[in-house]
Design a protein around this motif. Structure first.
Motif, PDB file in Angstrom:
ATOM      1  N   TYR A  36     -21.277  -9.575  23.342  1.00 47.62           N
ATOM      2  CA  TYR A  36     -20.692  -9.373  24.219  1.00 47.62           C
ATOM      3  C   TYR A  36     -20.144 -10.581  25.004  1.00 47.62           C
ATOM      4  CZ  TYR A  36     -21.276  -4.165  23.805  1.00 47.62           C
ATOM      5  OH  TYR A  36     -20.853  -2.899  23.470  1.00 47.62           O
ATOM      6  N   GLY A  37     -21.260 -11.364  25.034  1.00 45.25           N
ATOM      7  CA  GLY A  37     -21.110 -12.779  25.802  1.00 45.25           C
ATOM      8  C   GLY A  37     -19.943 -13.464  25.195  1.00 45.25           C
ATOM      9  N   SER A  38     -20.214 -13.604  23.673  1.00 47.53           N
ATOM     10  CA  SER A  38     -19.268 -14.311  23.063  1.00 47.53           C
ATOM     11  C   SER A  38     -17.781 -13.771  23.186  1.00 47.53           C
ATOM     12  CB  SER A  38     -19.659 -14.643  21.525  1.00 47.53           C
ATOM     13  OG  SER A  38     -20.424 -13.672  21.044  1.00 47.53           O
ATOM     14  N   ILE A  39     -17.785 -12.417  23.136  1.00 49.28           N
ATOM     15  CA  ILE A  39     -16.399 -11.637  23.165  1.00 49.28           C
ATOM     16  C   ILE A  39     -15.789 -11.883  24.624  1.00 49.28           C
ATOM     17  CG2 ILE A  39     -15.303  -9.317  23.602  1.00 49.28           C
ATOM     18  CD1 ILE A  39     -17.247  -8.339  21.557  1.00 49.28           C
ATOM     19  N   ALA A  40     -16.776 -11.926  25.347  1.00 49.82           N
ATOM     20  CA  ALA A  40     -16.072 -12.490  26.958  1.00 49.82           C
ATOM     21  C   ALA A  40     -15.807 -13.866  27.141  1.00 49.82           C
ATOM     22  CB  ALA A  40     -17.374 -12.358  27.976  1.00 49.82           C
ATOM     23  N   VAL A  41     -16.328 -14.770  26.291  1.00 52.39           N
ATOM     24  CA  VAL A  41     -15.776 -15.895  26.105  1.00 52.39           C
ATOM     25  C   VAL A  41     -14.537 -16.016  25.490  1.00 52.39           C
ATOM     26  CG1 VAL A  41     -16.381 -18.609  25.104  1.00 52.39           C
ATOM     27  CG2 VAL A  41     -18.006 -17.131  26.289  1.00 52.39           C
ATOM     28  N   VAL A  42     -14.485 -15.397  24.279  1.00 49.16           N
ATOM     29  CA  VAL A  42     -13.321 -15.384  23.455  1.00 49.16           C
ATOM     30  C   VAL A  42     -12.062 -15.106  24.093  1.00 49.16           C
ATOM     31  CG1 VAL A  42     -12.171 -14.843  21.156  1.00 49.16           C
ATOM     32  CG2 VAL A  42     -14.635 -15.603  21.385  1.00 49.16           C
ATOM     33  N   VAL A  43     -12.203 -13.884  24.972  1.00 44.28           N
ATOM     34  CA  VAL A  43     -11.330 -13.078  25.718  1.00 44.28           C
ATOM     35  C   VAL A  43     -10.854 -14.143  26.951  1.00 44.28           C
ATOM     36  CG1 VAL A  43     -10.613 -11.102  27.033  1.00 44.28           C
ATOM     37  CG2 VAL A  43     -11.750 -10.819  25.214  1.00 44.28           C
ATOM     38  N   GLY A  44     -11.719 -15.042  27.479  1.00 45.99           N
ATOM     39  CA  GLY A  44     -11.291 -15.828  28.499  1.00 45.99           C
ATOM     40  C   GLY A  44     -10.337 -16.813  27.892  1.00 45.99           C
ATOM     41  N   PHE A  45     -10.514 -17.244  26.654  1.00 48.75           N
ATOM     42  CA  PHE A  45      -9.752 -18.144  25.740  1.00 48.75           C
ATOM     43  C   PHE A  45      -8.275 -17.452  25.726  1.00 48.75           C
ATOM     44  CE2 PHE A  45      -7.996 -19.972  21.984  1.00 48.75           C
ATOM     45  CZ  PHE A  45      -7.823 -21.187  22.381  1.00 48.75           C
ATOM     46  N   ILE A  46      -8.318 -16.210  25.182  1.00 49.06           N
ATOM     47  CA  ILE A  46      -7.137 -15.646  25.164  1.00 49.06           C
ATOM     48  C   ILE A  46      -6.174 -15.369  26.263  1.00 49.06           C
ATOM     49  CG2 ILE A  46      -5.979 -13.228  24.383  1.00 49.06           C
ATOM     50  CD1 ILE A  46      -8.245 -12.978  22.489  1.00 49.06           C
TER      51      ILE A  46
END
Lengths: 500, 165
Positions: free
Chosen positions: A413-423
Motif C-alpha cells: 500500500y505504501g508503494s501504491i501511494a507513492v506511485v499514485v503520487g507520481f501519477i
C-alpha cells in the motif's frame, strides 16, 4: 458561544427561506444576505476551534431522549473547513453566477446545502444525521442540475438516483442499529454496542454504512456519479461538492460512526484500506486520459479521497500501534483539510478560466499565464499542492500517510501511494502544460484577467496552500490533534454524555 | 370568486358536471378535516405534515375538477411560494425564539391543561407553520408539474407538426 451552537444550522436555514421572500422585492439583496451569513458562520466556526468539547441539548431534553449536538475536535475541524470554503465560494459566485439566471434561488439552495452539512457535522443523533444528510444531498442534486442543460440534467438525475440508493442504505442501517439497541443517541449507542449480543446484525450495518457513506464519499466501486455531477455544476458548487460535500457527508460520517460509535475492527480496517487503494489507483489512471479541465479534477478528487480512506483504514485497525495509528489519522485528516483547500482552489480556477474563455476543453486552452497571470499562478500553486510538491501543504499530508503505511509494515500500500503520487504529478503537469503554459491559441488572444471578486478567493486559497505547508506544525497543534484524539478514544466520546 | 366559479362551471373546462358537483360538496369537508388534523396535531394522530397534505390535496382535486385557472384564482403560484417560505421561516423563528428562554427549540410558552386545544406551548404553533408550508409547497409542486407538463406537450406538438411539413 456554547449556547448558540445550533445556530450553525439555524442561520443558513432561515437565510435560505428569507432570501426567497425578499428576492420578490429586490433581486440584488440575495448577494448581501449570502455574503453576511457565510461570513458570520466562518467567524463562528473559527471561534469554535478554541472551545473545549461539550454537548448541547436541543430544547433542554435530557440525553438519551432528546436530540444531542456534539462539539469536539473533529466537528470543529469540519466546521472550519465547511464554512471557510463556503464563504470563499460565495465571494466567487457574485460575478460568476451572473452568467446564470435565478441567482436568489441559487443562493437559497447553497444555504440549504451549508445548513445540511453543518447539521451533519454538529449532530450527535443518528436520525438527525440522516435528515441533515438528505437536506444537503437534495440541495446538491438541484445545484448540479442548475444549468438545466442536457448534460447537467442527466448528471443530476444520475446523482439523484445513486444518492437516493445510498441514502436508503444509510436509513436501513440506522433502523437496524435502532432495533438492536433502542437508542439513536450516538454516545449512548456507542455504549450499547460495546455489549451487543448480535455481531452479525452489526456486520450487516457496517456493510450498509460502507456502501451508503462510501457512495457519498465516492470511494471507487461507488464513484460512478461523481465524474458527471461535479463538472456539471456551476464552478463554485463544484468547489463546494468536491472540496467539502463529499468530506462532510462521506468521510466525516464514516469517521464518526466507525471510530466513535461502532469501534475499531481489523476486518473493516482491511476493507477500508482496500477501497482506499482501489480509489487511488483506478481514479488516478482514469484522470490521466481526461481532456476536460473539470472532469480531470473530478477524477482526481476520487483519487485523493483514496489517500484519506487508506489513512483512516490503517488507523482503524486496533492491532496497529497507537503511535502509528495517530500518525495515519493525522495524515488522513490533514490531507482531508488540504484537499478541501486545493481542490476548491482548482475548481474555482477552472470557473474563472471558463468565465473568460468560454471553454474547459484542455486542447482549446493554452498560455493563460500570460493572459490571466493571477489565475494561472494560483492554478499552478494548486496543482503543485495536490501533486505533493514541497513546500506546499499536499506534500506533508501525503508524506505522513506514506510514512505511517511503511512504519506499519504495509509495503505494498505504501508503494501504491507513492506511485499514485507520481501519477497525480503526471496529470497535473499535463493540465499545466495544456492550459497554463505554452502558446496562446489565436481564439484566446483577447482574454483578460478574471474580475476581482473571482481572483480574491483564488489568491486567499493559494496563500492557504502555502501557509498550511510552511506552518504545518501550527495546523497540527490547533486542529488535527484534538480531532485525532476524539477519534481514537471511543470512551472519551461516550463520556461526553455524562461529562458534558 | 363566485362569479369566476360559475363561469368556469358553465364552460367545458375541467371534468364532467358529475365530478364538479361532487367536488363542490366534498370540498368543504376536506378542508375542515385538513385543518382539524393540523390544529389537533398535539392531541391526536396527525400533525402539520399530514394535515398539510390533506389541505394540499383539496387544491389538487379543485385543479383536476375545474381546471388550473380556478385553483390559481384561489391561490396563485406566487402566493404559494410566499406561503411556503413563510411557513418554513415561521418554524425556524419559533425554534430560535426558544433561545430567549435558554435553548434552541425550548418549549417556552405555558403548557396549559392537558388534552385541551390550547395547550402544549409551541407545538401547535409549529404544527400550523408546518401545515402552511406543506400545503403551499405541495400545491406549488403540483402546479409546477402541470405547467411544465403542458409545456412539454406543446413542444412535442411543435416537433411533430414540424416533422410532417
Amino acid at each position: 458561544m456554547q449556547g448558540y451552537y445550533p445556530l450553525f444550522t439555524a442561520i443558513p436555514l432561515a437565510a435560505a427561506f428569507f432570501n426567497l421572500l425578499v428576492c420578490k422585492l429586490n433581486q440584488k439583496i440575495a448577494d448581501y444576505i449570502a455574503f453576511i451569513v457565510t461570513a458570520v458562520l466562518a467567524v463562528m466556526a473559527v471561534k469554535m476551534v478554541f472551545l473545549a468539547p461539550f454537548v448541547y441539548k436541543v430544547g433542554n431534553w435530557d440525553p438519551p431522549f432528546g436530540i444531542l449536538l456534539v462539539s469536539d475536535g473533529l466537528s470543529s475541524l469540519m466546521l472550519v473547513v465547511i464554512n471557510v470554503i463556503s464563504f470563499l465560494a460565495v465571494i466567487f459566485s457574485f460575478k460568476y453566477m451572473t452568467t446564470y439566471t435565478a441567482k436568489p434561488k441559487y443562493y437559497s439552495l447553497f444555504m440549504l446545502m451549508i445548513a445540511g452539512m453543518n447539521g451533519v457535522v454538529i449532530t450527535g443523533d443518528m436520525f438527525n444525521l440522516y435528515v441533515f444528510l438528505e437536506i444537503a444531498s437534495i440541495a446538491s442534486y438541484a445545484l448540479v442540475g442548475f444549468g438545466t442543460g442536457k448534460r447537467e440534467l442527466e448528471a443530476s438525475f444520475k446523482y439523484l438516483i445513486l444518492g437516493g440508493v445510498a441514502s436508503t442504505a444509510v436509513l436501513f442501517g440506522i433502523a437496524f442499529l435502532y432495533s438492536m439497541s433502542g437508542t439513536l443517541n450516538m454516545p449512548d449507542l456507542a455504549a450499547q454496542l460495546e455489549v451487543t449480543t448480535s455481531p452479525r446484525a452489526l456486520a450487516f450495518v457496517i456493510a450498509l454504512f460502507i456502501m451508503g457513506f462510501g457512495l457519498k464519499a465516492s470511494a471507487v466501486p461507488f464513484h460512478a456519479w461523481l465524474p458527471d455531477a461535479h463538472p456539471s455544476a456551476p464552478a463554485p458548487i463544484s468547489a463546494m461538492l468536491s472540496g467539502v460535500l463529499i468530506k462532510a457527508l462521506g468521510m466525516y460520517t464514516i469517521m464518526r460512526i466507525m471510530f466513535n460509535v461502532i469501534g475499531r475492527n481489523t476486518l473493516v480496517s482491511t476493507l477500508i484500506m482496500f477501497l482506499g487503494a482501489l480509489s487511488m489507483v483506478v481514479a488516478g489512471l482514469l484522470a490521466l486520459g481526461q481532456t476536460d479541465f473539470k472532469r480531470m479534477l473530478a477524477y482526481s478528487s476520487i483519487s485523493q479521497m483514496g489517500y484519506v480512506l487508506i489513512g483512516l483504514g490503517l488507523a482503524f485497525n486496533p492491532e496497529v500501534d497507537v503511535l502509528i495509528a495517530s500518525l495515519a489519522l493525522i495524515g488522513a485528516l490533514f490531507h482531508l483539510v488540504n484537499h478541501a483547500v486545493f481542490k476548491s482552489l482548482l475548481f474555482l480556477c477552472s470557473g474563472a478560466i471558463e468565465y473568460r474563455t468560454g471553454t474547459r476543453q484542455l486542447d482549446k486552452l493554452g498560455g493563460l499565464i500570460k493572459k490571466m497571470p493571477l489565475t494561472g499562478l494560483t492554478c499552478s500553486i494548486g496543482s503543485f499542492s495536490i501533486a505533493g510538491v514541497p513546500p506546499f501543504n499536499g506534500f506533508w499530508s501525503k508524506l505522513i500517510i506514506i510514512l505511517a503505511l511503511l512504519r506499519a509494515g504495509y509495503w505494498i500500500y505504501g508503494s501504491i501511494a507513492v506511485v499514485v503520487g507520481f501519477i497525480t504529478l503526471l496529470y497535473f503537469i499535463k493540465l499545466q502544460r495544456k492550459a497554463i503554459f505554452g502558446a496562446v491559441p489565436p481564439a484566446l488572444a483577447k482574454v483578460r484577467e478574471a474580475p476581482f471578486a473571482m481572483v480574491l478567493p483564488l489568491v486567499i486559497l493559494a496563500a492557504l496552500c502555502l501557509v498550511m505547508g510552511l506552518a504545518y506544525q501550527v495546523v497540527e497543534d490547533h486542529l488535527l490533534v484534538a480531532a485525532k484524539d476524539i477519534l481514537l478514544d471511543k470512551t472519551a466520546f461516550m463520556n461526553l454524555l455524562t461529562g458534558g | 370568486m363566485d362569479n369566476l366559479e360559475n363561469e368556469i362551471r358553465d364552460t367545458n373546462k375541467g371534468m364532467t358536471s358529475i365530478v364538479k358537483t361532487i367536488v363542490r360538496y366534498v370540498m368543504g369537508i376536506i378542508v375542515i378535516f385538513g385543518a382539524y388534523i393540523v390544529l389537533y396535531g398535539h392531541l391526536t394522530p396527525g400533525g402539520g405534515f399530514a394535515g398539510g397534505v390533506i389541505l394540499a390535496s383539496a387544491y389538487v382535486i379543485l385543479t383536476l375538477a375545474f381546471g388550473r385557472e380556478l385553483a390559481l384564482g384561489k391561490m396563485s403560484n406566487t402566493a404559494a411560494s410566499v406561503l411556503d417560505n413563510l411557513g418554513a421561516l415561521a418554524f425556524i423563528v419559533i425554534g430560535i425564539l426558544g433561545f430567549t428562554a435558554g435553548a434552541f427549540f425550548l418549549n417556552f410558552l405555558a403548557k396549559g391543561e392537558q388534552f385541551r386545544l390550547f395547550s402544549a406551548g409551541i407545538i401547535p404553533l409549529c404544527n400550523i407553520a408546518i401545515g402552511i408550508k406543506v400545503t403551499a409547497s405541495l400545491f406549488a409542486i403540483f402546479i409546477a408539474l402541470s405547467i411544465f407538463g403542458r409545456f412539454i406537450y406543446q413542444m412535442t406538438d411543435v416537433e411533430e407538426s414540424g416533422g410532417e411539413e
